[in-house]
Design an enzyme around this catalytic site. Sequence first.
Site, short mmCIF file in Angstrom:
data_model
loop_
_atom_site.label_atom_id
_atom_site.label_comp_id
_atom_site.label_asym_id
_atom_site.label_seq_id
_atom_site.Cartn_x
_atom_site.Cartn_y
_atom_site.Cartn_z
N HIS A 102 90.44 4.79 107.05
CA HIS A 102 91.18 3.92 107.98
C HIS A 102 91.96 2.86 107.21
O HIS A 102 91.52 2.38 106.17
CB HIS A 102 90.26 3.26 109.01
CG HIS A 102 89.06 2.60 108.42
ND1 HIS A 102 87.96 3.31 107.99
CD2 HIS A 102 88.79 1.31 108.18
CE1 HIS A 102 87.05 2.49 107.51
NE2 HIS A 102 87.53 1.25 107.60
N HIS A 104 93.44 -0.88 107.64
CA HIS A 104 93.40 -2.10 108.43
C HIS A 104 94.80 -2.71 108.47
O HIS A 104 95.45 -2.85 107.43
CB HIS A 104 92.48 -3.14 107.78
CG HIS A 104 91.03 -2.78 107.74
ND1 HIS A 104 90.12 -3.24 108.65
CD2 HIS A 104 90.33 -2.00 106.87
CE1 HIS A 104 88.91 -2.78 108.34
NE2 HIS A 104 89.01 -2.03 107.28
P1 5GP Z 1 85.43 -0.82 106.79
O1 5GP Z 1 84.37 -1.82 106.46
O2 5GP Z 1 84.85 0.56 106.77
O3 5GP Z 1 86.68 -0.95 106.03
O4 5GP Z 1 85.89 -1.17 108.25
C1 5GP Z 1 85.27 -0.74 109.40
C2 5GP Z 1 85.87 -1.57 110.50
O5 5GP Z 1 85.53 -0.94 111.71
C3 5GP Z 1 85.35 -3.01 110.55
O6 5GP Z 1 86.44 -3.89 110.46
C4 5GP Z 1 84.64 -3.07 111.89
O7 5GP Z 1 84.85 -4.31 112.53
C5 5GP Z 1 85.25 -1.93 112.67
N1 5GP Z 1 84.36 -1.28 113.62
C6 5GP Z 1 83.04 -1.02 113.48
N2 5GP Z 1 82.56 -0.37 114.55
C7 5GP Z 1 83.62 -0.20 115.37
C8 5GP Z 1 83.75 0.43 116.66
O8 5GP Z 1 82.81 0.94 117.26
N3 5GP Z 1 85.00 0.42 117.22
C9 5GP Z 1 86.07 -0.15 116.60
N4 5GP Z 1 87.24 -0.10 117.23
N5 5GP Z 1 85.99 -0.76 115.40
C10 5GP Z 1 84.76 -0.77 114.80
#
Ligand code: 5GP
Length: 141
Positions: A102, A104
């Site tokens: 993903h 951001h």
């Molecule tokens: P990472 O840490 O993997 O880069 O980011 C994961 C992101 O997913 C975090 O910013 C977190 O807030 C978001 N996130 C976690 N669970 C969910 C969810 O169930 N739905 C959505 N839309 N975002 C989520």
Amino acid sequence: MAYDPSNIFAKILRGEIPAYRVYEDERTLAFMDVMPQSDGHTLVVPKSPAENIFDLDPAMAAAVIQSGQKLARAVKHAFNADGVMLVQYNGPAAGQTVFHFHLHVVPRYADQPLRSHGRSMADARLLEEHAQRIRAALQAG
Ligand code: 5GP
């Protein structure tokens, strides 16, 4: 680590759990981050299974960046942001917590520090209102 299709973004892509969707095309989906680091924080995911940058198909990487550019323009406009950060993490050591690739898209405001990463859940009505603003900005072009 092999791609695990039970991750939360794979469930969103399959429509098994809800998301505040803002944009979709053949290859990508964008939706609100439920724990936004700033107002308007959005995520762009490829529709193909990829855990991180290391196993992401290059054509899908291009598609994600193209959607990210659309979203960056839309959130900047929708929230009158001073800047927009595009960020993504690969592997737990780099801060990745959801193991479907993903990007951001994080609006930045000159007078506001970023909130913590993935820490506090935003109000559902606020997320829907923010999603609507982004959808409207995308439609306005
Ligand atoms: P990472 O840490 O993997 O880069 O980011 C994961 C992101 O997913 C975090 O910013 C977190 O807030 C978001 N996130 C976690 N669970 C969910 C969810 O169930 N739905 C959505 N839309 N975002 C989520």
